[in-house]
Design a protein around this motif. Structure first.
Motif, PDB file in Angstrom:
ATOM      1  N   ARG A 108       0.826  -1.199   0.000  1.00 47.31           N
ATOM      2  CA  ARG A 108       0.000   0.000   0.000  1.00 47.31           C
ATOM      3  C   ARG A 108       0.858   1.244   0.000  1.00 47.31           C
ATOM      4  N   ILE A 109       0.450   2.261  -0.773  1.00 51.62           N
ATOM      5  CA  ILE A 109       1.204   3.507  -0.773  1.00 51.62           C
ATOM      6  C   ILE A 109       0.893   4.297   0.465  1.00 51.62           C
ATOM      7  N   ARG A 161       0.217   7.990   2.513  1.00 53.69           N
ATOM      8  CA  ARG A 161      -0.445   9.259   2.191  1.00 53.69           C
ATOM      9  C   ARG A 161       0.575  10.275   1.717  1.00 53.69           C
ATOM     10  N   ALA A 205       1.244   9.691  -1.882  1.00 54.02           N
ATOM     11  CA  ALA A 205       0.119  10.121  -2.704  1.00 54.02           C
ATOM     12  C   ALA A 205       0.104  11.629  -2.870  1.00 54.02           C
ATOM     13  N   LEU A 213      -0.276   8.764 -11.172  1.00 52.81           N
ATOM     14  CA  LEU A 213      -0.827   8.454  -9.873  1.00 52.81           C
ATOM     15  C   LEU A 213      -0.781   6.955  -9.638  1.00 52.81           C
ATOM     16  N   GLY A 214      -1.025   6.553  -8.404  1.00 58.82           N
ATOM     17  CA  GLY A 214      -0.881   5.144  -8.047  1.00 58.82           C
ATOM     18  C   GLY A 214      -2.154   4.367  -8.223  1.00 58.82           C
ATOM     19  N   ASP A 258      -0.312  -2.578  -4.938  1.00 53.67           N
ATOM     20  CA  ASP A 258      -0.640  -1.166  -4.994  1.00 53.67           C
ATOM     21  C   ASP A 258       0.615  -0.321  -5.119  1.00 53.67           C
ATOM     22  N   THR A 275       2.278   4.069  -6.154  1.00 53.19           N
ATOM     23  CA  THR A 275       2.183   5.381  -6.764  1.00 53.19           C
ATOM     24  C   THR A 275       3.471   5.730  -7.472  1.00 53.19           C
ATOM     25  N   ASP A 304      -3.439  15.949  -8.910  1.00 53.96           N
ATOM     26  CA  ASP A 304      -4.133  14.682  -8.691  1.00 53.96           C
ATOM     27  C   ASP A 304      -5.622  14.911  -8.454  1.00 53.96           C
ATOM     28  N   ASP A 321      -6.045   4.345  -3.956  1.00 50.94           N
ATOM     29  CA  ASP A 321      -4.849   4.743  -4.706  1.00 50.94           C
ATOM     30  C   ASP A 321      -4.838   4.206  -6.131  1.00 50.94           C
ATOM     31  N   TYR A 360      -9.967   6.114  -6.185  1.00 52.25           N
ATOM     32  CA  TYR A 360      -8.901   7.060  -5.856  1.00 52.25           C
ATOM     33  C   TYR A 360      -9.393   8.136  -4.896  1.00 52.25           C
TER      34      TYR A 360
END
Length: 318
Positions: free
Chosen positions: A2-3, A5, A8, A17-18, A25, A27, A44, A83, A89
């Motif tokens: 997971r990316i 914050r 992001a 973007l991711g 997952d 970014t 974004d 993401d 998103y």
């Protein structure tokens, strides 16, 4: 995977973007080589398809404990991804958007819930069944593939989209036309992912690069360090839709050499295992959206921005 914050937010002023596929997952890393002048996004900020979802009135679903819970609470809790650009998103301003998000909103409106009464809950791929079974979410919409194994724990409405393995390449690259043109090309995907294993097993190329995230692969693609990125076409469309002047999806799915057919990833709406009443209701809502053009409008305004056409799949009611 997971990316964060922070990652992001950093991507908000960069090229891409991711997103996630098959549980991976990520970014893309920031670029500083004139993204705005090259046609790449410089923000974004979320945009929607423009579809209006008006809450239905007088909704009743006899025999659905989940609907009874939603009605009593006056809100619906939906499990989502955060993401995946143009899928699921959440931008730096906190707004949510994408194909999956709008499908989730469509279902909420059919249940009689106003968009302002939706509570989104970000659930990791590995925890989806647990969240649904435990009542943490009322339903889940987020590149959630329908499989027999998962049906032992939860049920599915749909599919509302069928993805297949494809390739993302630079917009000006005409040398890669499908999996049969990868010899001598450098192909990138997430470490240990099913798509890159297929490339390896089928000996499509001996030049394979793996990174923790798909986003790193996209950065490498834009820097011309790899020639293609492979995963579910829905994921790739999300990247291409963010940078349509720089990237494109080849549009020729990988085929199983045994059957000659594409490897399907049927995205469904995850529901409680025994809530057949709600499953039938959601299937009916999807079917109506397929027929009245709502699905198409949502697709065209999200994943369709990639330049790749899409059409509603056939429902698999059970």
């Amino acid at each position: 995977m997971r990316i964060s914050r922070i990652a992001a937010a950093a991507a908000a002023v960069t090229l891409a973007l991711g997103l996630a596929a098959c549980g991976k997952d990520g970014t893309p890393a920031p670029t500083t080589d004139g993204g705005a002048s090259s046609g790449a996004p410089t923000s974004d900020a979320c945009t929607s398809s423009g579809t209006t979802f008006t809450p239905a009135t007088g909704v009743a679903i006899t025999g659905s404990p989940t609907f009874d819970k939603i009605k009593a609470a006056g809100k619906v809790v939906i499990g989502v991804k955060f993401d995946q650009p143009n899928l699921g998103y959440k931008d730096a301003a906190g707004k949510r958007c994408g194909f999956d998000i709008e499908i989730a909103q469509l279902i909420a409106s059919k249940l009689g819930v106003d968009p302002s009464k939706i509570e989104y809950k970000e659930i990791a791929s590995a925890n989806r069944e647990t969240a649904i079974k435990g009542g943490e979410v009322d339903y889940y919409v987020g590149t959630y593939s329908i499989t027999d194994k998962r049906k032992a724990d939860v049920s599915f409405a749909g599919p509302y989209f069928i993805a297949a393995q494809d390739l993302l390449v630079r917009k000006d690259d005409t040398s890669i036309t499908g999996s049969d043109s990868l010899k001598g090309k450098t192909v990138c995907s997430a470490t240990g992912s099913t798509p890159i294993q297929r490339v390896r097993d089928q000996k499509l190329t001996d030049k394979i690069v793996e990174f923790k995230t798909y986003s790193e692969c996209v950065s490498q693609l834009l820097d011309k360090k790899v020639d293609a990125v492979t995963t579910d076409d829905a994921i790739l469309k999300g990247f291409a839709a963010q940078s349509p002047s720089l990237l494109k999806v080849v549009g020729k799915p990988f085929l199983d050499p045994t059957t000659g057919k594409a490897y399907p990833e049927k995205y469904g709406i995850g529901l409680g295992h025994d809530d057949k009443a709600l499953r039938d209701f959601v299937n009916a809502a999807l079917e109506a959206a397929f027929k009245d053009g709502t699905w198409q409008k949502v697709y065209d305004g999200t994943l369709g921005k990639s330049g790749s056409a899409g059409s509603p799949p056939a429902l698999e009611k059970y």
